[in-house]
Design a protein around this motif. Structure first.
Motif, PDB file in Angstrom:
ATOM      1  N   ALA A   9       0.815  -1.224   0.000  1.00 28.83           N
ATOM      2  CA  ALA A   9       0.000   0.000   0.000  1.00 28.83           C
ATOM      3  C   ALA A   9       0.851   1.278   0.000  1.00 28.83           C
ATOM      4  O   ALA A   9       0.359   2.350  -0.341  1.00 28.83           O
ATOM      5  N   ASP A  10       2.129   1.162   0.344  1.00 26.66           N
ATOM      6  CA  ASP A  10       2.990   2.342   0.467  1.00 26.66           C
ATOM      7  C   ASP A  10       3.975   2.531  -0.685  1.00 26.66           C
ATOM      8  O   ASP A  10       4.793   3.444  -0.659  1.00 26.66           O
ATOM      9  N   VAL A  11       3.914   1.698  -1.716  1.00 28.43           N
ATOM     10  CA  VAL A  11       4.955   1.754  -2.748  1.00 28.43           C
ATOM     11  C   VAL A  11       4.833   2.937  -3.704  1.00 28.43           C
ATOM     12  O   VAL A  11       5.827   3.378  -4.269  1.00 28.43           O
ATOM     13  N   ALA A  12       3.652   3.485  -3.889  1.00 27.03           N
ATOM     14  CA  ALA A  12       3.459   4.545  -4.884  1.00 27.03           C
ATOM     15  C   ALA A  12       4.339   5.764  -4.623  1.00 27.03           C
ATOM     16  O   ALA A  12       4.758   6.441  -5.557  1.00 27.03           O
ATOM     17  N   GLY A  13       4.666   6.038  -3.372  1.00 27.62           N
ATOM     18  CA  GLY A  13       5.439   7.230  -3.038  1.00 27.62           C
ATOM     19  C   GLY A  13       6.932   6.998  -2.879  1.00 27.62           C
ATOM     20  O   GLY A  13       7.625   7.838  -2.299  1.00 27.62           O
ATOM     21  N   LEU A  14       7.472   5.915  -3.405  1.00 27.66           N
ATOM     22  CA  LEU A  14       8.868   5.585  -3.158  1.00 27.66           C
ATOM     23  C   LEU A  14       9.873   6.162  -4.160  1.00 27.66           C
ATOM     24  O   LEU A  14      11.078   5.961  -4.003  1.00 27.66           O
ATOM     25  N   ALA A  15       9.408   6.853  -5.180  1.00 28.97           N
ATOM     26  CA  ALA A  15      10.351   7.432  -6.150  1.00 28.97           C
ATOM     27  C   ALA A  15      11.349   8.320  -5.412  1.00 28.97           C
ATOM     28  O   ALA A  15      10.987   9.128  -4.562  1.00 28.97           O
ATOM     29  N   GLY A  16      12.618   8.122  -5.724  1.00 30.94           N
ATOM     30  CA  GLY A  16      13.695   8.880  -5.084  1.00 30.94           C
ATOM     31  C   GLY A  16      14.325   8.186  -3.899  1.00 30.94           C
ATOM     32  O   GLY A  16      15.348   8.642  -3.389  1.00 30.94           O
ATOM     33  N   ALA A  17      13.752   7.070  -3.471  1.00 22.75           N
ATOM     34  CA  ALA A  17      14.279   6.366  -2.296  1.00 22.75           C
ATOM     35  C   ALA A  17      15.633   5.727  -2.615  1.00 22.75           C
ATOM     36  O   ALA A  17      15.780   4.980  -3.575  1.00 22.75           O
ATOM     37  N   ASP A  18      16.620   6.038  -1.783  1.00 25.25           N
ATOM     38  CA  ASP A  18      17.957   5.444  -1.888  1.00 25.25           C
ATOM     39  C   ASP A  18      17.961   4.189  -1.034  1.00 25.25           C
ATOM     40  O   ASP A  18      17.725   4.254   0.173  1.00 25.25           O
ATOM     41  N   LEU A  19      18.235   3.057  -1.652  1.00 19.72           N
ATOM     42  CA  LEU A  19      18.177   1.778  -0.947  1.00 19.72           C
ATOM     43  C   LEU A  19      19.512   1.358  -0.352  1.00 19.72           C
ATOM     44  O   LEU A  19      19.609   0.311   0.274  1.00 19.72           O
ATOM     45  N   GLY A  20      20.535   2.149  -0.553  1.00 19.51           N
ATOM     46  CA  GLY A  20      21.828   1.845   0.039  1.00 19.51           C
ATOM     47  C   GLY A  20      22.601   0.811  -0.749  1.00 19.51           C
ATOM     48  O   GLY A  20      22.470   0.708  -1.970  1.00 19.51           O
ATOM     49  N   TYR A  21      23.410   0.018  -0.033  1.00 20.39           N
ATOM     50  CA  TYR A  21      24.339  -0.931  -0.639  1.00 20.39           C
ATOM     51  C   TYR A  21      24.050  -2.354  -0.202  1.00 20.39           C
ATOM     52  O   TYR A  21      23.621  -2.592   0.912  1.00 20.39           O
ATOM     53  N   THR A  22      24.382  -3.298  -1.077  1.00 20.38           N
ATOM     54  CA  THR A  22      24.339  -4.715  -0.730  1.00 20.38           C
ATOM     55  C   THR A  22      25.644  -5.084  -0.034  1.00 20.38           C
ATOM     56  O   THR A  22      26.570  -4.280   0.066  1.00 20.38           O
ATOM     57  N   ASP A  23      25.720  -6.337   0.389  1.00 17.59           N
ATOM     58  CA  ASP A  23      26.984  -6.892   0.857  1.00 17.59           C
ATOM     59  C   ASP A  23      27.889  -7.112  -0.349  1.00 17.59           C
ATOM     60  O   ASP A  23      27.426  -7.190  -1.493  1.00 17.59           O
TER      61      ASP A  23
END
Length: 150
Positions: free
Chosen positions: A8-22
């Motif tokens: 329900a919260d995904v529509a507003g995620l543009a611009g979200a920085d998800l960081g780094y993987t291992d």
């Protein structure tokens, strides 16, 4: 670290920085397995002795092997709860910037560039950069397209 959000919260995620993987090591075994699966047995990938005298000073991963890691890395970075289906929809603007030598470690950083509603779900355009530990330029940059359906 995985970012977990409710559908329900995904529509507003543009611009979200998800960081780094291992970090993930690129081994000769991974390269050989990929070569066997794709039929790309070029010596710069599969013949460590010959590759020592080649343009990279040793064997390198296939560009498409490095790119294929984006799927694994993406699932390490992002999870949507409350979906019935997740689909890798494709890629845009793929570039292989730097070769990845066997023995190197790579990781991915990702930013959700856009979120678009599609029939039955959402499509994410994700700017992904796969970098090489200690490198000055990334290995791969690409826009990944992923769909999540309720």
């Amino acid at each position: 670290m995985t970012t977990t959000v409710a559908y329900a919260d995904v529509a507003g995620l543009a611009g979200a920085d998800l960081g780094y993987t291992d970090w993930l090591e690129i081994t000769q075994e991974k390269v050989n397995t990929f070569a066997d699966a794709t039929g790309d047995q070029q010596w710069i990938h599969t013949d460590p002795e010959r590759a020592k005298d080649g343009p990279f000073g040793g064997p390198i991963a296939h560009g498409f092997l490095t790119l294929s890691l984006a799927v694994t890395f993406w699932t390490e970075l992002f999870e949507v709860e409350g979906v019935s289906t997740k689909v890798n929809y494709g890629l845009d603007k793929v570039r292989f910037i730097s070769p990845v030598k066997v023995g190197a470690r790579v990781r991915m950083t990702a930013v959700i560039a856009e979120v678009t509603e599609v029939a039955g779900g959402y499509q994410f355009g994700v700017d992904q950069t796969i970098e090489i530990e200690g490198g000055t330029k990334p290995a791969v940059v690409a826009r990944g397209l992923y769909r999540f359906y309720a």
